[in-house]
Design a protein around this motif. Sequence first.
Motif, PDB file in Angstrom:
ATOM      1  N   HIS A  47       0.808  -1.228   0.000  1.00 15.13           N
ATOM      2  CA  HIS A  47       0.000   0.000   0.000  1.00 15.13           C
ATOM      3  C   HIS A  47       0.837   1.272   0.000  1.00 15.13           C
ATOM      4  O   HIS A  47       0.499   2.226  -0.706  1.00 15.13           O
ATOM      5  CB  HIS A  47      -0.971  -0.002   1.176  1.00 15.13           C
ATOM      6  CG  HIS A  47      -2.061  -1.007   1.034  1.00 15.13           C
ATOM      7  ND1 HIS A  47      -2.890  -1.354   2.056  1.00 15.13           N
ATOM      8  CD2 HIS A  47      -2.465  -1.760  -0.031  1.00 15.13           C
ATOM      9  CE1 HIS A  47      -3.757  -2.266   1.639  1.00 15.13           C
ATOM     10  NE2 HIS A  47      -3.510  -2.527   0.383  1.00 15.13           N
ATOM     11  N   ASP A  48       1.927   1.303   0.775  1.00 16.46           N
ATOM     12  CA  ASP A  48       2.731   2.525   0.810  1.00 16.46           C
ATOM     13  C   ASP A  48       3.401   2.781  -0.540  1.00 16.46           C
ATOM     14  O   ASP A  48       3.488   3.916  -1.005  1.00 16.46           O
ATOM     15  CB  ASP A  48       3.755   2.483   1.943  1.00 16.46           C
ATOM     16  CG  ASP A  48       4.728   1.318   1.844  1.00 16.46           C
ATOM     17  OD1 ASP A  48       4.334   0.226   1.379  1.00 16.46           O
ATOM     18  OD2 ASP A  48       5.893   1.494   2.240  1.00 16.46           O
ATOM     19  N   LEU A  50       2.240   1.627  -3.473  1.00 14.09           N
ATOM     20  CA  LEU A  50       1.143   1.968  -4.387  1.00 14.09           C
ATOM     21  C   LEU A  50       0.778   3.438  -4.260  1.00 14.09           C
ATOM     22  O   LEU A  50       0.634   4.143  -5.260  1.00 14.09           O
ATOM     23  CB  LEU A  50      -0.070   1.084  -4.094  1.00 14.09           C
ATOM     24  CG  LEU A  50      -1.336   1.385  -4.889  1.00 14.09           C
ATOM     25  CD1 LEU A  50      -1.108   1.202  -6.385  1.00 14.09           C
ATOM     26  CD2 LEU A  50      -2.485   0.514  -4.403  1.00 14.09           C
ATOM     27  N   LYS A  51       0.660   3.910  -3.027  1.00 15.97           N
ATOM     28  CA  LYS A  51       0.296   5.312  -2.805  1.00 15.97           C
ATOM     29  C   LYS A  51       1.339   6.249  -3.405  1.00 15.97           C
ATOM     30  O   LYS A  51       1.001   7.208  -4.102  1.00 15.97           O
ATOM     31  CB  LYS A  51       0.142   5.599  -1.316  1.00 15.97           C
ATOM     32  CG  LYS A  51      -0.266   7.033  -1.036  1.00 15.97           C
ATOM     33  CD  LYS A  51      -0.423   7.300   0.440  1.00 15.97           C
ATOM     34  CE  LYS A  51      -0.829   8.753   0.663  1.00 15.97           C
ATOM     35  NZ  LYS A  51      -0.905   9.093   2.072  1.00 15.97           N
ATOM     36  N   GLU A  52       2.600   5.958  -3.177  1.00  9.35           N
ATOM     37  CA  GLU A  52       3.660   6.822  -3.718  1.00  9.35           C
ATOM     38  C   GLU A  52       3.668   6.787  -5.249  1.00  9.35           C
ATOM     39  O   GLU A  52       3.838   7.825  -5.898  1.00  9.35           O
ATOM     40  CB  GLU A  52       5.019   6.388  -3.172  1.00  9.35           C
ATOM     41  CG  GLU A  52       6.113   7.380  -3.464  1.00  9.35           C
ATOM     42  CD  GLU A  52       7.413   7.051  -2.743  1.00  9.35           C
ATOM     43  OE1 GLU A  52       8.457   7.518  -3.231  1.00  9.35           O
ATOM     44  OE2 GLU A  52       7.383   6.364  -1.702  1.00  9.35           O
ATOM     45  N   ALA A  53       3.451   5.621  -5.824  1.00 10.44           N
ATOM     46  CA  ALA A  53       3.401   5.508  -7.284  1.00 10.44           C
ATOM     47  C   ALA A  53       2.221   6.298  -7.846  1.00 10.44           C
ATOM     48  O   ALA A  53       2.354   7.004  -8.843  1.00 10.44           O
ATOM     49  CB  ALA A  53       3.302   4.039  -7.694  1.00 10.44           C
ATOM     50  N   LEU A  54       1.076   6.196  -7.183  1.00 12.18           N
ATOM     51  CA  LEU A  54      -0.096   6.955  -7.623  1.00 12.18           C
ATOM     52  C   LEU A  54       0.135   8.461  -7.515  1.00 12.18           C
ATOM     53  O   LEU A  54      -0.291   9.228  -8.385  1.00 12.18           O
ATOM     54  CB  LEU A  54      -1.327   6.554  -6.807  1.00 12.18           C
ATOM     55  CG  LEU A  54      -1.908   5.175  -7.100  1.00 12.18           C
ATOM     56  CD1 LEU A  54      -2.963   4.809  -6.071  1.00 12.18           C
ATOM     57  CD2 LEU A  54      -2.462   5.109  -8.504  1.00 12.18           C
ATOM     58  N   GLU A  55       0.822   8.892  -6.452  1.00 10.27           N
ATOM     59  CA  GLU A  55       1.155  10.319  -6.306  1.00 10.27           C
ATOM     60  C   GLU A  55       2.010  10.789  -7.468  1.00 10.27           C
ATOM     61  O   GLU A  55       1.770  11.861  -8.032  1.00 10.27           O
ATOM     62  CB  GLU A  55       1.896  10.561  -4.987  1.00 10.27           C
ATOM     63  CG  GLU A  55       1.026  10.496  -3.763  1.00 10.27           C
ATOM     64  CD  GLU A  55       1.819  10.546  -2.454  1.00 10.27           C
ATOM     65  OE1 GLU A  55       3.042  10.272  -2.456  1.00 10.27           O
ATOM     66  OE2 GLU A  55       1.202  10.849  -1.422  1.00 10.27           O
ATOM     67  N   LYS A  69      -8.903   9.118  -0.696  1.00 12.65           N
ATOM     68  CA  LYS A  69     -10.141   8.344  -0.829  1.00 12.65           C
ATOM     69  C   LYS A  69      -9.846   6.973  -1.447  1.00 12.65           C
ATOM     70  O   LYS A  69     -10.321   5.945  -0.970  1.00 12.65           O
ATOM     71  CB  LYS A  69     -11.147   9.111  -1.682  1.00 12.65           C
ATOM     72  CG  LYS A  69     -12.448   8.392  -1.904  1.00 12.65           C
ATOM     73  CD  LYS A  69     -13.379   9.220  -2.770  1.00 12.65           C
ATOM     74  CE  LYS A  69     -14.648   8.463  -3.096  1.00 12.65           C
ATOM     75  NZ  LYS A  69     -15.522   9.223  -4.001  1.00 12.65           N
ATOM     76  N   VAL A  70      -9.058   6.963  -2.507  1.00  9.92           N
ATOM     77  CA  VAL A  70      -8.702   5.716  -3.182  1.00  9.92           C
ATOM     78  C   VAL A  70      -7.953   4.796  -2.227  1.00  9.92           C
ATOM     79  O   VAL A  70      -8.270   3.603  -2.111  1.00  9.92           O
ATOM     80  CB  VAL A  70      -7.867   5.999  -4.451  1.00  9.92           C
ATOM     81  CG1 VAL A  70      -7.195   4.744  -4.978  1.00  9.92           C
ATOM     82  CG2 VAL A  70      -8.736   6.630  -5.528  1.00  9.92           C
ATOM     83  N   MET A  71      -6.962   5.325  -1.527  1.00 14.85           N
ATOM     84  CA  MET A  71      -6.169   4.491  -0.620  1.00 14.85           C
ATOM     85  C   MET A  71      -7.016   3.978   0.539  1.00 14.85           C
ATOM     86  O   MET A  71      -6.843   2.839   0.981  1.00 14.85           O
ATOM     87  CB  MET A  71      -4.947   5.258  -0.117  1.00 14.85           C
ATOM     88  CG  MET A  71      -3.908   5.530  -1.185  1.00 14.85           C
ATOM     89  SD  MET A  71      -3.392   4.064  -2.146  1.00 14.85           S
ATOM     90  CE  MET A  71      -2.744   3.005  -0.866  1.00 14.85           C
ATOM     91  N   ARG A  75      -7.476   0.060   1.393  1.00 14.84           N
ATOM     92  CA  ARG A  75      -7.186  -0.495   2.729  1.00 14.84           C
ATOM     93  C   ARG A  75      -8.402  -1.193   3.327  1.00 14.84           C
ATOM     94  O   ARG A  75      -8.280  -2.190   4.021  1.00 14.84           O
ATOM     95  CB  ARG A  75      -6.696   0.598   3.662  1.00 14.84           C
ATOM     96  CG  ARG A  75      -5.279   1.034   3.384  1.00 14.84           C
ATOM     97  CD  ARG A  75      -4.767   2.019   4.433  1.00 14.84           C
ATOM     98  NE  ARG A  75      -3.578   2.673   3.962  1.00 14.84           N
ATOM     99  CZ  ARG A  75      -3.547   3.860   3.373  1.00 14.84           C
ATOM    100  NH1 ARG A  75      -4.653   4.572   3.218  1.00 14.84           N
ATOM    101  NH2 ARG A  75      -2.415   4.375   2.956  1.00 14.84           N
ATOM    102  N   GLN A  76      -9.587  -0.659   3.068  1.00 16.75           N
ATOM    103  CA  GLN A  76     -10.823  -1.247   3.595  1.00 16.75           C
ATOM    104  C   GLN A  76     -11.273  -2.468   2.794  1.00 16.75           C
ATOM    105  O   GLN A  76     -12.146  -3.207   3.240  1.00 16.75           O
ATOM    106  CB  GLN A  76     -11.958  -0.210   3.588  1.00 16.75           C
ATOM    107  CG  GLN A  76     -11.755   0.921   4.547  1.00 16.75           C
ATOM    108  CD  GLN A  76     -12.796   2.021   4.371  1.00 16.75           C
ATOM    109  OE1 GLN A  76     -13.473   2.110   3.343  1.00 16.75           O
ATOM    110  NE2 GLN A  76     -12.915   2.869   5.380  1.00 16.75           N
TER     111      GLN A  76
END
Length: 131
Positions: A47-48, A50-55, A69-71, A75-76
Motif C-alpha cells: 500500500h505505501d 502503491l500510494k507513492e506511485a499513484l502520487e 479516498k482511493v487508498m 485499505r478497507q
Amino acid sequence: TRNALPIYLILDNDAKQEAQQLERDGLIEPGRYHIWENGTIENYYPHDVLKEALEEIDSRYNLGIELEKVMQQIRQGSLSADRIDLGEKKRILDKSWEVILAERVARLINARDVRLSDEVRRVLERVAQAT
C-alpha cells in the motif's frame, strides 16, 4: 516455441481457463504458469508503494486522483488496485495505465527493501528456475 525458448506464464485470475486449455492442448508444459490468487499483480503492491506511485502518476499527468479516498477504499477492501478508475483522463497517458503503475511500483520496490508477499516471491523463484 516448442522448448526453443523457456516460457513461464504469469496470468491474472480471469485467464485461468485459458491457461488450463493451453496445458490440455500441449501448448504449455504443466507447471509452467501461475495464476494470481488475488486476481491481478496490482493487488499485491504494498500500500505505501502503491500510494507513492499513484502520487507520482497523478503529479506527472495531472489526473486529479482522489488519492486519500482511493487508498482508504483499498485499505478497507472496497476497492482493489486493479479497479482504480481514471475515467476519461486515462486517454492522456503515453501508455497503458497498468504499465505506468507497474513501472513506478517496480522502481520504488527496487529503491527500497520492500518485502514481497510469499506468493509473489515463490512465483519469481519458479520463474528464475524455469528460465
